[in-house]
Write an enzyme that holds these catalytic residues in place. Structure first.
Site, PDB file in Angstrom:
ATOM      1  N   SER A   9      43.933 -24.226  19.602  1.00  0.00           N
ATOM      2  CA  SER A   9      43.643 -23.423  20.788  1.00  0.00           C
ATOM      3  C   SER A   9      44.584 -22.237  20.865  1.00  0.00           C
ATOM      4  CB  SER A   9      43.802 -24.264  22.054  1.00  0.00           C
ATOM      5  OG  SER A   9      43.816 -23.416  23.188  1.00  0.00           O
ATOM      6  N   HIS A  34      39.826 -22.161  18.470  1.00  0.00           N
ATOM      7  CA  HIS A  34      39.356 -22.587  19.789  1.00  0.00           C
ATOM      8  C   HIS A  34      39.764 -21.582  20.859  1.00  0.00           C
ATOM      9  CE1 HIS A  34      37.847 -25.665  22.582  1.00  0.00           C
ATOM     10  NE2 HIS A  34      38.829 -25.299  23.377  1.00  0.00           N
ATOM     11  N   ASP A  36      39.922 -20.888  24.836  1.00  0.00           N
ATOM     12  CA  ASP A  36      39.874 -21.430  26.199  1.00  0.00           C
ATOM     13  C   ASP A  36      39.648 -20.274  27.165  1.00  0.00           C
ATOM     14  OD1 ASP A  36      40.370 -24.326  26.040  1.00  0.00           O
ATOM     15  OD2 ASP A  36      42.251 -23.724  25.101  1.00  0.00           O
ATOM     16  N   MET A  38      38.992 -19.009  30.758  1.00  0.00           N
ATOM     17  CA  MET A  38      39.167 -19.431  32.152  1.00  0.00           C
ATOM     18  C   MET A  38      39.007 -18.237  33.085  1.00  0.00           C
ATOM     19  SD  MET A  38      42.444 -21.967  31.696  1.00  0.00           S
ATOM     20  CE  MET A  38      42.639 -22.973  30.221  1.00  0.00           C
ATOM     21  N   HIS A  68      35.117 -22.333  24.494  1.00  0.00           N
ATOM     22  CA  HIS A  68      35.017 -23.296  25.599  1.00  0.00           C
ATOM     23  C   HIS A  68      35.051 -22.504  26.912  1.00  0.00           C
ATOM     24  CE1 HIS A  68      37.285 -26.634  28.048  1.00  0.00           C
ATOM     25  NE2 HIS A  68      36.075 -26.399  28.505  1.00  0.00           N
ATOM     26  N   MET A 139      37.045 -33.599  27.755  1.00  0.00           N
ATOM     27  CA  MET A 139      38.367 -33.155  28.203  1.00  0.00           C
ATOM     28  C   MET A 139      39.252 -34.382  28.414  1.00  0.00           C
ATOM     29  SD  MET A 139      38.302 -29.916  28.201  1.00  0.00           S
ATOM     30  CE  MET A 139      39.898 -29.632  28.980  1.00  0.00           C
ATOM     31  N   GLY A 144      42.232 -26.147  32.876  1.00  0.00           N
ATOM     32  CA  GLY A 144      42.888 -25.095  33.642  1.00  0.00           C
ATOM     33  C   GLY A 144      44.224 -24.659  33.088  1.00  0.00           C
ATOM     34  N   GLY A 146      47.268 -25.258  29.683  1.00  0.00           N
ATOM     35  CA  GLY A 146      47.678 -25.873  28.432  1.00  0.00           C
ATOM     36  C   GLY A 146      48.885 -26.768  28.653  1.00  0.00           C
ATOM     37  N   ASP A 177      39.759 -32.336  23.738  1.00  0.00           N
ATOM     38  CA  ASP A 177      40.644 -31.227  24.076  1.00  0.00           C
ATOM     39  C   ASP A 177      41.595 -31.665  25.182  1.00  0.00           C
ATOM     40  OD1 ASP A 177      41.870 -28.844  24.727  1.00  0.00           O
ATOM     41  OD2 ASP A 177      40.037 -27.781  25.268  1.00  0.00           O
ATOM     42  N   GLY A 179      46.152 -32.401  25.223  1.00  0.00           N
ATOM     43  CA  GLY A 179      47.250 -33.310  24.901  1.00  0.00           C
ATOM     44  C   GLY A 179      47.135 -33.965  23.536  1.00  0.00           C
ATOM     45  N   GLY A 199      46.663 -27.235  21.004  1.00  0.00           N
ATOM     46  CA  GLY A 199      47.262 -25.943  21.289  1.00  0.00           C
ATOM     47  C   GLY A 199      48.753 -25.943  21.032  1.00  0.00           C
ATOM     48  N   SER A 200      49.499 -26.411  22.026  1.00  0.00           N
ATOM     49  CA  SER A 200      50.959 -26.376  21.925  1.00  0.00           C
ATOM     50  C   SER A 200      51.476 -27.229  20.766  1.00  0.00           C
ATOM     51  CB  SER A 200      51.598 -26.834  23.245  1.00  0.00           C
ATOM     52  OG  SER A 200      51.052 -28.060  23.684  1.00  0.00           O
TER      53      SER A 200
END
Length: 224
Positions: A9, A34, A36, A38, A68, A139, A144, A146, A177, A179, A199-200
């Site tokens: 992400s 990916h 995200d 928002m 997404h 999810m 909302g 990361g 998606d 964690g 992501g992170s």
């Protein structure tokens, strides 16, 4: 279908050098990119739009772009992302008045269609649209932001949706998606997921290739 799709992400990437970041993560072994998206309406955050997708395509990114949409209403923005180079467009049923129509809209623009279920969204909705989908995204955090922690109840939900897909007998991807990290990806894969958004866990690591390789190894370990 490949057993394990890694879709980093870019929400966690360094946006000051986004093209380079995406090049690096693809070179490190990622399969998809990916997005995200928002809108500060459906979710309490504001991120990126079609221009960023188009910029990455112009930059030379050829990998599938996995969009997404956390936006409401969703139909207005679908054609823009398709035109900007999206490969897969996923949306939340809560953001569409007519879920089946939105799926048709995505497909009519040449993209694969995905449906996203929040942690508290029931899976029954899939009874009516699963055969029209290319991807189901569960999810494992509330959308909302990361960097959130994986919700363990997602594993049972994954098993339920995996059984539905297997019964259908069509090649529908099951993506997760929220964690996702090397230390839990094995359990997530064992529950039935075959595409993983991280992501992170990837972009905050010093060595993207090492993290992605570890993720693949942990998936392979549970798949035998």
């Amino acid at each position: 279908m490949s057993n394990c799709i890694i879709s980093p992400s870019i929400l966690s990437a360094n946006f000051a050098k986004l093209g380079e970041e995406v090049d690096n993560v693809i070179a490190a072994g990622a399969d998809w990119v990916h997005f995200d998206v928002m809108d500060n309406h459906y979710v309490p955050n504001l991120t990126i739009g079609p221009m960023v997708c188009q910029a990455l395509r112009t930059h030379g990114v050829t990998a599938p772009i996995d969009v997404h949409l956390m936006v409401e209403p969703v139909d207005r923005i679908v054609p823009d992302f398709a035109e900007a180079g999206a490969s897969i467009i996923s949306f939340h049923p809560e953001a569409s008045r007519h879920v089946h129509r939105t799926i048709q809209l995505i497909r009519s623009h040449g993209c694969q269609a995905g449906l996203v279920l929040n942690p508290a969204t029931p899976v029954d909705l899939l009874d009516w649209v699963l055969e029209d989908l290319d991807l189901v995204l569960l999810m494992s955090v509330n959308p909302g932001f990361g960097g959130q922690t994986f919700i363990p109840a997602t594993l049972d939900k994954l098993r339920t949706v995996r059984a539905m897909i297997d019964t259908l007998g069509k090649p529908v991807r099951l993506e997760v998606d929220g964690g996702v990290k090397p230390d839990n990806i094995g359990a997530i894969a064992a529950a039935g997921a075959d595409a993983f958004v991280a992501g992170s866990a990837i972009f905050n690591a010093p060595d993207y290739a090492a993290v992605i390789a570890q993720m693949r190894a942990n998936v392979a370990a549970v798949r035998g």
